[in-house]
Design a protein around this motif. Structure first.
Motif, PDB file in Angstrom:
ATOM      1  N   THR A 115     -44.105 -18.763 118.799  1.00  0.00           N
ATOM      2  CA  THR A 115     -45.294 -18.797 119.657  1.00  0.00           C
ATOM      3  C   THR A 115     -46.312 -19.798 119.122  1.00  0.00           C
ATOM      4  OG1 THR A 115     -44.959 -16.493 120.299  1.00  0.00           O
ATOM      5  CG2 THR A 115     -47.152 -17.421 120.665  1.00  0.00           C
ATOM      6  N   ILE A 116     -46.522 -19.799 117.824  1.00  0.00           N
ATOM      7  CA  ILE A 116     -47.474 -20.745 117.231  1.00  0.00           C
ATOM      8  C   ILE A 116     -46.969 -22.177 117.391  1.00  0.00           C
ATOM      9  CG2 ILE A 116     -48.486 -21.524 115.053  1.00  0.00           C
ATOM     10  CD1 ILE A 116     -48.739 -18.552 114.304  1.00  0.00           C
ATOM     11  N   ARG A 117     -45.671 -22.389 117.162  1.00  0.00           N
ATOM     12  CA  ARG A 117     -45.088 -23.726 117.319  1.00  0.00           C
ATOM     13  C   ARG A 117     -45.249 -24.210 118.765  1.00  0.00           C
ATOM     14  NH1 ARG A 117     -39.848 -22.783 116.502  1.00  0.00           N
ATOM     15  NH2 ARG A 117     -40.249 -22.272 114.351  1.00  0.00           N
ATOM     16  N   GLU A 118     -44.951 -23.327 119.709  1.00  0.00           N
ATOM     17  CA  GLU A 118     -45.086 -23.680 121.129  1.00  0.00           C
ATOM     18  C   GLU A 118     -46.534 -23.989 121.485  1.00  0.00           C
ATOM     19  OE1 GLU A 118     -44.248 -21.619 125.479  1.00  0.00           O
ATOM     20  OE2 GLU A 118     -43.219 -20.860 123.711  1.00  0.00           O
ATOM     21  N   SER A 119     -47.462 -23.208 120.957  1.00  0.00           N
ATOM     22  CA  SER A 119     -48.878 -23.429 121.269  1.00  0.00           C
ATOM     23  C   SER A 119     -49.357 -24.775 120.723  1.00  0.00           C
ATOM     24  CB  SER A 119     -49.741 -22.294 120.717  1.00  0.00           C
ATOM     25  OG  SER A 119     -49.843 -22.356 119.310  1.00  0.00           O
ATOM     26  N   ARG A 120     -48.833 -25.156 119.569  1.00  0.00           N
ATOM     27  CA  ARG A 120     -49.207 -26.465 119.003  1.00  0.00           C
ATOM     28  C   ARG A 120     -48.574 -27.599 119.798  1.00  0.00           C
ATOM     29  NH1 ARG A 120     -48.771 -24.317 112.877  1.00  0.00           N
ATOM     30  NH2 ARG A 120     -50.861 -23.454 112.781  1.00  0.00           N
ATOM     31  N   TYR A 121     -47.339 -27.399 120.231  1.00  0.00           N
ATOM     32  CA  TYR A 121     -46.641 -28.419 121.023  1.00  0.00           C
ATOM     33  C   TYR A 121     -47.410 -28.698 122.314  1.00  0.00           C
ATOM     34  CZ  TYR A 121     -43.032 -30.727 123.779  1.00  0.00           C
ATOM     35  OH  TYR A 121     -42.341 -31.621 124.558  1.00  0.00           O
ATOM     36  N   TYR A 122     -47.861 -27.644 122.978  1.00  0.00           N
ATOM     37  CA  TYR A 122     -48.593 -27.788 124.235  1.00  0.00           C
ATOM     38  C   TYR A 122     -50.100 -27.937 124.029  1.00  0.00           C
ATOM     39  CZ  TYR A 122     -44.272 -26.643 126.632  1.00  0.00           C
ATOM     40  OH  TYR A 122     -42.985 -26.656 127.102  1.00  0.00           O
ATOM     41  N   ASN A 123     -50.528 -27.945 122.777  1.00  0.00           N
ATOM     42  CA  ASN A 123     -51.929 -28.135 122.444  1.00  0.00           C
ATOM     43  C   ASN A 123     -52.824 -27.076 123.102  1.00  0.00           C
ATOM     44  OD1 ASN A 123     -53.814 -29.492 120.903  1.00  0.00           O
ATOM     45  ND2 ASN A 123     -54.383 -30.875 122.571  1.00  0.00           N
TER      46      ASN A 123
END
Length: 146
Positions: A115-123
């Protein structure tokens, strides 16, 4: 203490291969009960006769139950012998520290690496990540920084 809370949440996820609080409760022999509670009570943790119970308001959505269960699981693991209803009703003991620790535990548990990785990817903003997880902005911000 906060590092310990983070490590405890990560250890549970690693050991049981899930961050689902209800599943973790099953593994840990903590009884989760969906019950009718007053609208202002989302849930609570209780330790009675050597057994641990988490009571969830059955009027909550599944996502709300997930977040509340994670918070109450924090109480069960961090404050296992404390009965919050007893403390609130019968003592002058301030439980703000316990509530904060349980909030932080729920944040570390529910904010998994994907979830954290995805949130960073999508900013994503903190608010977007909070809306996605059901956690408060404050907890998301704290857990992402620490």
């Amino acid at each position: 203490m906060m590092t310990t809370i983070k490590e405890m949440a990560a250890s549970l996820v690693e050991r049981y291969a899930t961050n689902d609080p209800k599943q973790l409760c099953q593994y840990l022999n903590i009884e989760v009960l969906n019950v009718e509670l007053p609208m202002n009570v989302k849930g609570f943790y209780s330790y009675l006769f050597g057994m641990q119970f988490i009571y969830l308001n059955c009027a909550l959505t599944l996502e709300e139950q997930r977040v509340v269960c994670a918070h109450e699981l924090g109480h069960a693991l961090l404050h296992s012998r404390q009965n919050s209803l007893f403390l609130l009703k019968n003592t002058d003991f301030v439980s703000n520290r316990f509530e904060r620790e349980a909030d932080i535990f729920s944040g570390y548990l529910l904010l998994d690496k994907d979830t954290i990785r995805e949130s960073r990817y999508y900013n994503w903003t903190v608010q977007q990540l909070a809306a996605y997880t059901g956690l408060s902005d404050k907890i998301v911000e704290y857990c992402c920084k620490n």
